[in-house]
Scaffold this active site. Structure first.
Site, mmCIF file in Angstrom:
data_model
loop_
_atom_site.group_PDB
_atom_site.id
_atom_site.type_symbol
_atom_site.label_atom_id
_atom_site.label_comp_id
_atom_site.label_asym_id
_atom_site.label_seq_id
_atom_site.Cartn_x
_atom_site.Cartn_y
_atom_site.Cartn_z
ATOM 1 N N LYS A 14 -5.795 -2.050 1.123
ATOM 2 C CA LYS A 14 -4.767 -3.434 0.844
ATOM 3 C C LYS A 14 -4.849 -4.443 2.487
ATOM 4 O O LYS A 14 -4.573 -3.435 3.475
ATOM 5 C CB LYS A 14 -4.227 -3.564 -0.260
ATOM 6 C CG LYS A 14 -3.088 -2.780 0.749
ATOM 7 C CD LYS A 14 -1.593 -3.575 0.684
ATOM 8 C CE LYS A 14 -0.773 -2.894 1.425
ATOM 9 N NZ LYS A 14 0.350 -3.318 2.428
ATOM 10 N N PRO A 105 -5.660 3.107 8.553
ATOM 11 C CA PRO A 105 -4.629 3.445 9.403
ATOM 12 C C PRO A 105 -3.458 4.103 9.055
ATOM 13 O O PRO A 105 -3.079 4.190 7.733
ATOM 14 C CB PRO A 105 -4.860 2.758 10.378
ATOM 15 C CG PRO A 105 -5.351 1.561 9.419
ATOM 16 C CD PRO A 105 -6.591 1.899 8.811
ATOM 17 N N VAL A 106 -3.493 5.639 9.819
ATOM 18 C CA VAL A 106 -1.604 5.491 9.339
ATOM 19 C C VAL A 106 -0.860 4.990 9.471
ATOM 20 O O VAL A 106 -0.491 4.530 11.008
ATOM 21 C CB VAL A 106 -1.585 6.929 9.534
ATOM 22 C CG1 VAL A 106 -0.497 7.970 8.671
ATOM 23 C CG2 VAL A 106 -2.783 8.123 9.248
ATOM 24 N N ALA A 107 0.443 4.446 8.665
ATOM 25 C CA ALA A 107 1.346 3.565 9.165
ATOM 26 C C ALA A 107 0.696 2.801 9.538
ATOM 27 O O ALA A 107 1.748 1.858 10.023
ATOM 28 C CB ALA A 107 1.806 4.369 9.785
ATOM 29 N N MET A 110 -1.715 -1.052 4.970
ATOM 30 C CA MET A 110 -2.786 -0.979 4.838
ATOM 31 C C MET A 110 -2.669 -0.009 3.600
ATOM 32 O O MET A 110 -3.724 -0.048 2.942
ATOM 33 C CB MET A 110 -4.145 -0.894 5.706
ATOM 34 C CG MET A 110 -3.817 -2.144 6.457
ATOM 35 S SD MET A 110 -6.256 -2.099 7.019
ATOM 36 C CE MET A 110 -6.633 -3.057 5.926
ATOM 37 N N GLY A 112 -2.295 3.123 2.653
ATOM 38 C CA GLY A 112 -2.928 4.665 3.374
ATOM 39 C C GLY A 112 -2.404 5.028 2.355
ATOM 40 O O GLY A 112 -3.516 5.842 1.238
ATOM 41 N N ASP A 147 2.970 0.348 -4.013
ATOM 42 C CA ASP A 147 2.240 -0.507 -3.741
ATOM 43 C C ASP A 147 0.849 0.753 -4.709
ATOM 44 O O ASP A 147 -0.433 -0.237 -4.090
ATOM 45 C CB ASP A 147 1.794 -0.152 -2.691
ATOM 46 C CG ASP A 147 2.648 -1.333 -1.080
ATOM 47 O OD1 ASP A 147 2.083 -1.881 -2.105
ATOM 48 O OD2 ASP A 147 2.514 -0.783 -0.018
HETATM 49 P P1 ATP Z 1 2.834 0.329 3.438
HETATM 50 O O1 ATP Z 1 1.490 -0.810 3.774
HETATM 51 O O2 ATP Z 1 1.841 0.903 1.751
HETATM 52 O O3 ATP Z 1 3.957 0.431 3.572
HETATM 53 P P2 ATP Z 1 1.984 2.207 5.384
HETATM 54 O O4 ATP Z 1 0.156 1.488 5.497
HETATM 55 O O5 ATP Z 1 1.961 1.218 6.164
HETATM 56 O O6 ATP Z 1 2.066 1.528 3.964
HETATM 57 P P3 ATP Z 1 0.939 4.721 5.461
HETATM 58 O O7 ATP Z 1 0.204 5.199 5.559
HETATM 59 O O8 ATP Z 1 1.164 4.687 3.788
HETATM 60 O O9 ATP Z 1 1.302 3.437 6.012
HETATM 61 O O10 ATP Z 1 1.842 6.260 5.960
HETATM 62 C C1 ATP Z 1 3.371 5.566 6.279
HETATM 63 C C2 ATP Z 1 3.931 7.525 6.382
HETATM 64 O O11 ATP Z 1 4.111 7.915 5.004
HETATM 65 C C3 ATP Z 1 3.826 7.744 7.087
HETATM 66 O O12 ATP Z 1 4.275 7.617 8.889
HETATM 67 C C4 ATP Z 1 3.981 9.260 6.937
HETATM 68 O O13 ATP Z 1 4.483 10.193 7.231
HETATM 69 C C5 ATP Z 1 3.851 9.289 5.386
HETATM 70 N N1 ATP Z 1 2.368 9.356 4.533
HETATM 71 C C6 ATP Z 1 3.153 10.866 3.556
HETATM 72 N N2 ATP Z 1 1.704 10.725 2.809
HETATM 73 C C7 ATP Z 1 0.622 10.013 3.542
HETATM 74 C C8 ATP Z 1 -0.656 10.117 3.442
HETATM 75 N N3 ATP Z 1 -0.845 11.001 2.430
HETATM 76 N N4 ATP Z 1 -1.519 9.307 4.311
HETATM 77 C C9 ATP Z 1 -0.268 9.027 4.850
HETATM 78 N N5 ATP Z 1 1.018 9.298 5.615
HETATM 79 C C10 ATP Z 1 1.663 9.715 4.139
#
Ligand code: ATP
Length: 313
Positions: A14, A105-107, A110, A112, A147
């Site tokens: 998103k 992308p992780v954290a 978006m 994820g 989210d």
């Molecule tokens: P948001 O936009 O909802 O605030 P984000 O996109 O910034 O979240 P995510 O990719 O959801 O961040 O990840 C945040 C943290 O959640 C990661 O650093 C990780 O430690 C933890 N996490 C737990 N499960 C997952 C998963 N399936 N994928 C990614 N991160 C995960």
């Protein structure tokens, strides 16, 4: 040989076209007016039967793709938490083998992890034949994270409360967004803390959706939407404070022809709105060589929510 029973669900990332953040509540959360748009950048979550001999009380999870080394593979994984919650709701063991193909992308701001939670709920529900009604799935999503309900429904929606109380929004056309993906992530709680710190001196108004921004979405007008984007993300000053280099990314994208740029949610991904698909490709190519991001992706919005794409169950 019969096919392996398995279900694969595709779940979108998103972008927040608007993220209006209220002051901190006594419970530590913030009231939001959150204009969610799902974009066609997807994680894929596969649920398969647990291996013979595996503990049926502990879902197993594997993860592949960019940044997958940052994803926890224990009970802290949001997909695992989703499987455990759904199983508990139905009074059955959470016996499942989950695999996440990461493209979001992780954290990265978006959603994820939230996407993976919604994907795991849908995939486990199909694998286990538990036929959970949609309203119950949405309720379980809200318990997993603010989210997560939007990851299930996709499209475009206004999120109130912590962002979990959704109202679908009309969208009059396809919007072309480019995402500049950063090296490393930003912790969402740390960005909220920085936001509170930066705004501590003055009263914080109640978060409200911007009528001009909603009208631009409904009209499908990228120019009107671009005009509404500056200042639309209340977390942007905090993300820039924690990661000042994002300012250069913002300048690189707008300098390459984007109509507007903003930090995506809590960052560090930066989102650029462009006029059309051709400009989106051009802006993505320019960002890729700008040295201000790890990679860039051209996408379209709105994208559908969690969707089953393979089902052998
Ligand atoms: P948001 O936009 O909802 O605030 P984000 O996109 O910034 O979240 P995510 O990719 O959801 O961040 O990840 C945040 C943290 O959640 C990661 O650093 C990780 O430690 C933890 N996490 C737990 N499960 C997952 C998963 N399936 N994928 C990614 N991160 C995960």
């Amino acid at each position: 040989m019969p096919p392996t029973p398995a279900v694969t669900v595709r779940v979108p990332a998103k972008v927040n076209a608007q993220l209006a953040v209220g002051g901190p509540r006594p419970d530590g959360f913030h009231d939001l007016a959150n204009v969610f748009l799902a974009v066609d950048l997807y994680d894929r979550v596969t649920a398969a039967p647990a291996d013979a001999g595996a503990d049926p009380a502990v879902p197993r999870v594997t993860c592949a793709g960019p940044g997958s080394d940052l994803v926890p593979l224990d009970g802290g994984n949001l997909a695992v938490r989703a499987a455990v919650l759904l199983a508990g709701h139905h009074g059955r063991p959470p016996a499942v083998r989950l695999h996440i193909d990461k493209d979001i992308p992780v954290a990265g701001g978006m959603a994820g992890g939230s996407a993976d939670a919604a994907g795991a709920l849908l995939a486990c529900d199909a694998l286990w034949g538990t036929r959970t009604p949609r309203e119950v799935l949405l309720d379980l999503c809200a318990r997993l994270g603010s989210d997560v309900p939007f990851s299930l429904v996709g499209g475009a929606a206004l999120g109130r409360g912590r962002g979990e109380r959704l109202t679908p929004l009309p969208v009059g056309g396809t919007f072309h967004w480019v995402f500049a993906l950063a090296d490393g992530g930003l912790s969402t709680p740390a960005v909220y803390r920085e936001c509170d710190r930066l705004r501590a001196a003055a009263p914080v108004p109640e978060p409200e959706a911007d009528p001009a921004l909603l009208a631009a979405l409904a009209a499908g007008d990228p120019y009107a939407l671009a005009a509404a984007l500056p200042g639309a993300n209340d977390l942007q000053p905090a993300a820039l404070s924690l990661r000042p280099a994002l300012d250069e990314t913002l300048r690189a994208g707008t300098g390459a022809g984007a109509l507007a740029g903003l930090v995506s949610g809590s960052g560090p991904t930066v989102a650029f709105l462009t006029a059309d698909a051709g400009t989106a490709r051009k802006v993505a190519a320019a960002l890729e060589t700008s040295g201000t991001c790890r990679a860039a992706r051209a996408t379209t919005a709105p994208a559908p929510g969690a969707t089953t794409i393979v089902s052998h169950a």
